[in-house]
Design a protein around this motif. Structure first.
Motif, PDB file in Angstrom:
ATOM      1  N   VAL A 157       3.798  26.042  24.071  1.00 60.51           N
ATOM      2  CA  VAL A 157       3.007  26.713  23.033  1.00 60.51           C
ATOM      3  C   VAL A 157       2.528  25.738  21.963  1.00 60.51           C
TER       4      VAL A 157
ATOM      5  N   GLY B 163       1.359  33.670  27.615  1.00 61.32           N
ATOM      6  CA  GLY B 163       1.517  33.022  26.312  1.00 61.32           C
ATOM      7  C   GLY B 163       1.890  31.556  26.370  1.00 61.32           C
ATOM      8  N   ASP B 164       2.063  31.031  27.588  1.00 57.99           N
ATOM      9  CA  ASP B 164       2.417  29.618  27.735  1.00 57.99           C
ATOM     10  C   ASP B 164       1.125  28.878  28.112  1.00 57.99           C
TER      11      ASP B 164
ATOM     12  N   ARG C 252       4.666  32.707  21.315  1.00 59.66           N
ATOM     13  CA  ARG C 252       3.746  32.662  22.456  1.00 59.66           C
ATOM     14  C   ARG C 252       2.314  32.785  21.969  1.00 59.66           C
TER      15      ARG C 252
END
Ligand SMILES: Nc1ncnc2c1ncn2[C@@H]1O[C@H](COP(=O)(O)OP(=O)(O)OP(=O)(O)O)[C@@H](O)[C@H]1O
Length: 509
Positions: free
Chosen positions: A53, A195-196, A160
């Motif tokens: 992130v 979210g990565d 995230r």
């Protein structure tokens, strides 16, 4: 051909290029600025949060932005006290020749395990307390750091990246690369990334390069998902235990899933002489998995993982050359005949994640076993199935059986019945309804009573659950009054405290 990694190519160089996490980035910058006025109270910050992130990128961009030198080390590579105090300690105490400050970046700071590393942890504590230079520790698990370390540093949380930010980052890369990304591909990859951003960029690169090779973007989504095949190949055909273990961690599969992949493909790779030993290791892994399920002790996962990867690989004495068509587990293939197993798993995990306020990835990794147990319990099973609105396929998956079994349909029906009851009682509460005498009598069998009511409400049938009066037009008016608390000619009494219904609600387990 090994192309330059896009994650490196597109790594943000300045703080403003770090996407998302605006608050964290400004906290980090404010801390860095405080070094311009002398040594601040907190000499070190901890950037913590999930992988990929932008924590490391933010630290590197900070050094760039501030005109500082930087030295980066990985706490899990050089775990000993000596290494940390020697490298980081010296670097953190000394100015550079240029007189510039030097930012010490200690990655994987939560990765110091066990007694052998106790010294390392003490050295890290000394470092954050005594350094004359700014220090950034990077960790995934904030609580993997000791309490004194947390207290001696400024914690800055990274979260995230939102899907819309991931989407626009991926689109931007597509544009910069002049790649023909279909919206579906980008959407699919952003979804998988969860979210990565690093994994999103990696998947995009793998997908587009794969697509370029076959000259077709339509296959790209498939390629992006193919990494499990590579992983299984490396575990079974590779010759590095460390790599095999590492791969298991990097795959987006829980040990519960991976064991099926190994099981399916082991006989394709191992010669007969090695098969027994390979399966012996795999069965040990399965024993650990069983214990994880029974005791909900996820600490044991790491042993299961080790046995099914490094352990299985070590059992191989001969190599088998040539092309091997690896395949997904047949259990999933069977499931796939009804509805894509991946899809079922994903949707079950999504529901669990939403309910537990965790990511579906985490739900997939850590909660499926628990929910399987809850479903198996005759008391909680129907309530949980109703509360999460599980489909037949999802229940079957969690129970580890086929959707056509009696067990599954019984549980599903019980859940539907509960949901129906809940819906009816909500309607009654909303309307401040009354109860009819029959219902009070049927108290011991609330389910049937409510079911009858539900039919009446749902289908607008005539009142009091009377089977004979099934002609809507005859008594439509009075029924409505009786059902929903209006004046009734049937002597309806006020409904018992509505709480009663709520207390029997499926949300109360
Ligand atoms: N917030 C972000 N903004 C821009 N690029 C990002 C961001 N997060 C990740 N990336 C991309 O992903 C790559 C890896 O990110 P980075 O190493 O900073 O993640 P991390 O949070 O430190 O992960 P880990 O905890 O695994 O070390 C970067 O080089 C960059 O290409």
């Amino acid at each position: 051909m090994t192309a330059i990694k896009w994650t490196e190519k597109y790594r943000p160089r300045r703080l403003k290029e770090v996407l998302g996490n605006g608050k964290a980035v400004s906290e980090l910058e404010a801390w860095a600025r405080s070094w311009e006025r002398g040594i601040p109270e907190k000499r070190a910050v901890v950037l913590y949060g999930p992988a990929g992130v932008g924590k490391t990128s933010a630290a590197l961009a900070l050094a760039e932005e501030m005109g500082w030198d930087q030295i980066e080390m990985n706490a899990s590579d050089s775990r000993t006290a000596a290494a940390i105090s020697k490298v980081a300690g010296a670097a953190a105490r000394m100015m550079t020749f240029s007189g510039k400050k030097r930012l010490v970046i200690l990655d994987e700071a939560d990765n110091l395990y066990g007694s052998a590393d106790r010294g390392g942890s003490a050295a890290m504590l000394r470092l954050v307390k005594e350094a004359d230079q700014p220090v950034v520790l990077i960790a995934n698990d904030y609580y993997g750091l000791s309490k004194p370390l947390r207290e001696g540093t400024l914690g800055i949380q990274f979260r995230r990246i939102t899907k819309s930010t991931v989407l626009s980052a991926l689109r931007e890369i597509c544009r910069a690369e002049g790649a023909a990304c279909t919206p579906e591909l980008v959407e699919e990859i952003a979804d998988m990334a969860n979210g990565d951003l690093r994994s999103g960029i990696n998947d995009l690169q793998a997908a587009l390069e794969g697509a370029r090779e076959v000259g077709e973007v339509a296959t790209a989504v498939r390629d992006a998902k193919a990494s499990i095949f590579d992983g299984v190949a490396k575990i079974l055909r590779g010759s590095s235990l460390g790599e095999a273990v590492q791969i298991a961690w990097s795959l987006d599969e829980s040990p519960e899933d991976l064991v099926h992949w190994i099981d399916e493909n082991l006989p394709l790779v191992y010669k007969p002489a090695d098969l027994a030993a390979g399966y012996e290791r795999l069965s040990r892994a399965d024993v650990f998995l069983g214990r994880v399920r029974r005791r909900q002790n996820y600490g044991l996962w790491r042993y299961a993982s080790f046995m099914m990867t490094g352990g299985v690989q070590a059992a191989r004495t001969e190599k088998k050359g040539g092309y091997i068509p690896f395949r997904p587990p047949s259990y999933w293939r069977r499931m796939g005949q009804t509805k894509g197993a991946r899809q079922v798993r994903e949707s079950a995990a999504k529901k669990i994640g939403r309910h537990c306020h965790i990511s579906s990835r985490m739900a997939k990794g850590e909660m499926m076993g628990l929910f399987a147990l809850l479903l198996k319990d005759p008391d909680t099973g129907p309530k949980v199935a109703a509360l999460l609105d599980f489909t037949v396929e999802e229940i079957a998956l969690l129970l580890g059986t086929k959707p056509t079994t009696k067990k599954v349909s019984k549980l599903y029906d019980a859940a539907r019945e509960l949901l129906e009851e809940e819906r009816v009682s909500e309607i009654e509460i909303a309307w401040g309804g009354t109860k009819k005498p029959e219902q009070t009598e049927k108290r011991e069998r609330p389910r049937r009573a409510d079911k009858t009511k539900s039919d009446a409400v749902g289908e607008g049938e005539s009142g009091a659950g009377s089977e004979e009066s099934d002609r809507e037009d005859e008594k439509a008016e009075p029924v409505e009054e009786a059902e929903f608390g209006g004046p009734s000619d049937q002597g309806a009494e006020p409904m018992e405290p509505e709480k009663d219904d709520r207390q029997r609600s499926l949300f109360d387990f």
